[in-house]
Design a protein around this motif. Structure first.
Motif, PDB file in Angstrom:
ATOM      1  N   GLY A  56      19.458 -67.509 -14.266  1.00 45.31           N
ATOM      2  CA  GLY A  56      19.497 -66.569 -15.382  1.00 45.31           C
ATOM      3  C   GLY A  56      18.153 -65.950 -15.694  1.00 45.31           C
ATOM      4  O   GLY A  56      18.056 -65.137 -16.619  1.00 45.31           O
TER       5      GLY A  56
ATOM      6  N   VAL B 167      15.156 -67.564 -16.532  1.00 46.03           N
ATOM      7  CA  VAL B 167      14.298 -68.182 -17.533  1.00 46.03           C
ATOM      8  C   VAL B 167      12.849 -68.188 -17.043  1.00 46.03           C
ATOM      9  O   VAL B 167      12.570 -68.498 -15.882  1.00 46.03           O
ATOM     10  N   THR B 168      11.945 -67.830 -17.921  1.00 44.59           N
ATOM     11  CA  THR B 168      10.516 -67.860 -17.587  1.00 44.59           C
ATOM     12  C   THR B 168       9.721 -68.762 -18.528  1.00 44.59           C
ATOM     13  O   THR B 168       8.581 -69.103 -18.228  1.00 44.59           O
TER      14      THR B 168
ATOM     15  N   GLY C 193      10.688 -65.570 -26.699  1.00 47.04           N
ATOM     16  CA  GLY C 193      11.776 -64.600 -26.682  1.00 47.04           C
ATOM     17  C   GLY C 193      11.391 -63.312 -27.373  1.00 47.04           C
ATOM     18  O   GLY C 193      11.733 -62.209 -26.919  1.00 47.04           O
TER      19      GLY C 193
ATOM     20  N   ARG D 284      12.472 -64.559 -21.066  1.00 46.00           N
ATOM     21  CA  ARG D 284      13.767 -65.228 -21.170  1.00 46.00           C
ATOM     22  C   ARG D 284      13.453 -66.697 -21.424  1.00 46.00           C
ATOM     23  O   ARG D 284      12.959 -67.397 -20.535  1.00 46.00           O
ATOM     24  N   SER D 285      13.732 -67.150 -22.637  1.00 45.45           N
ATOM     25  CA  SER D 285      13.221 -68.446 -23.070  1.00 45.45           C
ATOM     26  C   SER D 285      14.351 -69.361 -23.509  1.00 45.45           C
ATOM     27  O   SER D 285      15.445 -68.923 -23.875  1.00 45.45           O
TER      28      SER D 285
ATOM     29  N   PRO E 182      16.019 -63.078 -29.315  1.00 48.53           N
ATOM     30  CA  PRO E 182      16.823 -63.801 -28.325  1.00 48.53           C
ATOM     31  C   PRO E 182      16.195 -65.131 -27.932  1.00 48.53           C
ATOM     32  O   PRO E 182      14.984 -65.220 -27.710  1.00 48.53           O
TER      33      PRO E 182
ATOM     34  N   PHE F 125      21.496 -66.191 -21.076  1.00 49.02           N
ATOM     35  CA  PHE F 125      20.299 -65.361 -21.240  1.00 49.02           C
ATOM     36  C   PHE F 125      20.665 -63.883 -21.353  1.00 49.02           C
ATOM     37  O   PHE F 125      20.007 -63.131 -22.073  1.00 49.02           O
ATOM     38  N   ASP F 126      21.720 -63.475 -20.668  1.00 49.01           N
ATOM     39  CA  ASP F 126      22.226 -62.105 -20.847  1.00 49.01           C
ATOM     40  C   ASP F 126      22.751 -61.911 -22.262  1.00 49.01           C
ATOM     41  O   ASP F 126      22.476 -60.893 -22.907  1.00 49.01           O
TER      42      ASP F 126
ATOM     43  N   ASP G 153      19.849 -61.647 -24.801  1.00 51.90           N
ATOM     44  CA  ASP G 153      19.191 -60.343 -24.780  1.00 51.90           C
ATOM     45  C   ASP G 153      20.113 -59.237 -25.285  1.00 51.90           C
ATOM     46  O   ASP G 153      19.689 -58.334 -26.013  1.00 51.90           O
TER      47      ASP G 153
ATOM     48  N   PHE H 106      20.335 -58.772 -14.178  1.00 50.16           N
ATOM     49  CA  PHE H 106      20.169 -59.224 -15.552  1.00 50.16           C
ATOM     50  C   PHE H 106      20.528 -58.096 -16.521  1.00 50.16           C
ATOM     51  O   PHE H 106      20.288 -56.921 -16.246  1.00 50.16           O
TER      52      PHE H 106
ATOM     53  N   ARG I  94      19.298 -56.943 -19.896  1.00 49.86           N
ATOM     54  CA  ARG I  94      18.232 -57.126 -20.879  1.00 49.86           C
ATOM     55  C   ARG I  94      18.569 -56.510 -22.229  1.00 49.86           C
ATOM     56  O   ARG I  94      17.794 -56.622 -23.182  1.00 49.86           O
TER      57      ARG I  94
END
Length: 601
Positions: free
Chosen positions: A222, A224-225, A279, A284-285, A310, A366-367, A370, A401, A403
């Motif tokens: 998804g 995530v960073t 976020g 993407r957290s 988000p 995560f979608d 956002d 993704f 966003r």
């Protein structure tokens, strides 16, 4: 010996926590799975580090039933402290493999006993004093292999699979299993009905995966960073697996640079604060926790909801309230997560019911975060998260993704800088945002957890507050239509329906088969998200009686369902609840339902 029972049995190992028994149990599980036979393991372990009783149940069925069984066919009794208690769980005609020194005087006469001198065998067959305690458990793997007819090739495969990262441990474990196997062959003739035979077609294309593993992989897919977390059972393995996957798949092979940031915070409050901050900054957290952590996150959850930031929050549910039973499963955070924080707050809650959905919903969360600019709660539980489940191999994502509504520099130039951070211009309740660092003088805005108008200006205007809250409600209505829809099976044409969610699904599948065989068929709707889909009302309207099945005391989803219905349908809905911390068995559904459905004479 009575008629043979093939590939349909439940093994329960009663051992001591911290003794290394989990490794032995996993070897036994993987060996049987390698034979092509469906398996459903359940681990019941204490919350201390070492010394208290632990139980591992391994259910084997040709049909591939995944729910816990409330009957034991084969008991491996390794713990003197629970010896008499464990004996009571074995069905008549069952098998007891036990330490030879355990007394069988004045105990049950309706089971088959196989006494094994495990302690003596360990001393004579395992040379290493330091490994003897752990390897002793492998002795019972060998005995059970002889008892059930598990081929050596399957045991060899399972040990090598279990020790992929420790190849030097393979041979000593195989030697211990061989010692137990040889003891069986030399000392016993079979007096029971149970055995295993290889199957074909039942497990092809399937793997054994824990829900937390699947969710970690889904989060990675998804995008995530940033992940901020604090360890807590039963969620810790989610971020631990994420770290392991990131080491392999999110590290630049040329520079060694980490492409994801994982931070272990000082507590759950700090963890969710970091995740919300990330976020807000455009990352993407996520964070992962369990019920006590969710309690600490209440105020921050309200901030992210009201300021529209988000973030993805994984809640792997366990028994509460307070510390409760930290290593027992539950579905008792649903109502709390749905309305977490003070004031009028309602969140999007995703409810995976299979390991495959743990993967897919973690990715899609995560979608959703956002797209709707809000916290997304993904609610799993200890049973789904920490036990191995058979699942089809996961599919690689094919869609990009989403966003959501992010304004770029070019967008701002086109708008001549005229935009409102909290202004609904599309009529769906979802507004546009910019990310920090966007190179345009009109990109900036104040992110406010206090009263604000459409242009993010501070205000205490009653009218502005009401407009904002109405828009947030409208946004949730928009989300309702885009979240995972319920899965509905009305193939029975019954007047009776079941509603369930999450890990309860496995028990419902088996219960429906049993009810159909007893000429009490039921239809089924499986919830996969809150707020509820309109299909729930439609399902209730098509059935005379609907039972909501869940693993909590208070019938939380039962209440949520009834609150969503028109008054004339409320009386059709009834509650079935299971809340002792053990994964729900099919019998916990069939028995109360059949009692309720008995027509008075």
């Amino acid at each position: 010996m009575t008629q043979q029972i093939i590939n349909d049995l439940t093994i329960q190992a009663a051992t001591v926590n911290g003794s290394g028994s989990q490794t032995a149990n996993l070897v036994l599980t993987r060996a049987i799975f390698h034979m092509g036979i469906p398996v459903a393991p359940k681990n019941v372990f204490p919350s201390n580090i070492e010394g208290l009783p632990t139980w591992y149940q391994l259910r084997v069925t040709p049909e591939g039933h995944m729910a816990r069984s409330d009957k034991v066919d084969i008991l491996i009794a390794f713990n003197p402290a629970t010896w008499h208690q464990d004996l009571t769980t074995v069905r008549p005609g069952g098998v007891v493999v036990h330490e030879e020194v355990f007394s069988t005087a004045d105990v049950r006469a309706d089971v088959v006993y196989y006494p094994v001198p495990f302690s003596k065998l360990a001393k004579s067959k395992i040379q290493s004093d330091t490994l003897r305690k752990q390897l002793a458990n492998m002795l019972y793997v060998g005995v059970v292999a002889g008892l059930l007819g598990i081929p050596w090739e399957a045991l060899d495969h399972a040990v090598k699979r279990q020790f992929l990262s420790k190849p030097k441990a393979v041979q000593v474990n195989l030697d211990a299993i061989k010692a137990g196997y040889d003891y069986w062959q030399d000392n016993f003739s079979k007096k029971d009905a149970y055995r295993l035979e290889p199957m074909t077609g039942a497990v092809e294309g399937k793997v054994l995966v824990e829900g937390n593993q699947a969710a970690a992989l889904g989060a990675l897919m998804g995008g995530v960073t940033v992940a901020a977390w604090y360890p807590i059972t039963p969620s810790s393995s989610l971020c631990e697996n994420l770290i392991a996957y990131a080491e392999r798949f999110r590290t630049d092979p040329k520079t060694g640079e980490k492409l994801i940031s994982v931070v272990q915070a000082e507590d759950e409050l700090a963890a969710v604060g970091m995740a919300i901050g990330a976020g807000w900054a455009g990352a993407r957290s996520m964070t992962s926790t369990s019920g006590p952590g969710i309690s600490l996150m209440a105020e921050f959850a309200g901030l992210a909801y009201y300021a529209e930031v988000p973030v993805v929050i994984f809640d792997i549910q366990r028994i509460g309230p307070s510390t409760g039973l930290p290593t027992r499963t539950s579905q008792a955070d649903v109502a709390f997560a749905f309305t977490l924080s003070h004031g009028d707050t309602r969140h999007i809650v995703i409810l995976p019911g299979t390991v495959e959905e743990c993967y897919e919903f973690a990715r899609d969360a995560f979608d959703y975060a956002d797209r709707f600019q809000t916290p997304i709660f993904v609610l799993s539980d200890l049973d789904l998260g920490m036990n191995l489940w058979m699942t089809p191999e996961f599919k690689y994502p094919e869609k990009p993704f989403d966003r959501g509504k992010i304004l770029s520099k070019q967008d701002l130039e086109r708008l001549a800088g005229e935009w409102g951070r909290y202004k609904d211009v599309d009529g769906d309740g979802v507004t546009y945002r910019t990310l920090p660092g966007t190179d345009h003088p009109a990109a900036g805005f104040f992110t406010r957890g206090s009263g604000h108008d459409e242009f993010a200006r501070y205000t205490e205007s009653a009218e502005a507050y009401a407009r904002n809250m109405d828009r947030l409600t409208h946004k949730l209505e928009t989300a309702r239509r885009e979240l995972p829809a319920p899965v509905v099976d009305e193939s029975t044409g019954s007047a009776v329906g079941l509603i369930a969610f999450g890990s309860t699904h496995a028990a419902v599948v088996e219960a429906r088969e049993a009810l159909a065989a007893a000429r009490t068929p039921v239809d089924y709707l499986r919830l996969r998200a809150l707020p509820l889909s309109d299909e729930v009302t439609a399902f209730v309207s098509r059935h005379e009686r609907v039972y909501v099945v869940e693993q909590n005391r208070d019938g939380q989803v039962y209440d949520i369902v009834r609150l969503s219905l028109p008054s004339e349908l409320v009386g059709r809905v009834h509650s079935i609840r299971h809340y002792n911390g053990q994964p729900i068995p099919a019998a916990a559904i069939t028995e109360p339902l059949q009692q309720a459905e008995v027509v008075p004479a």
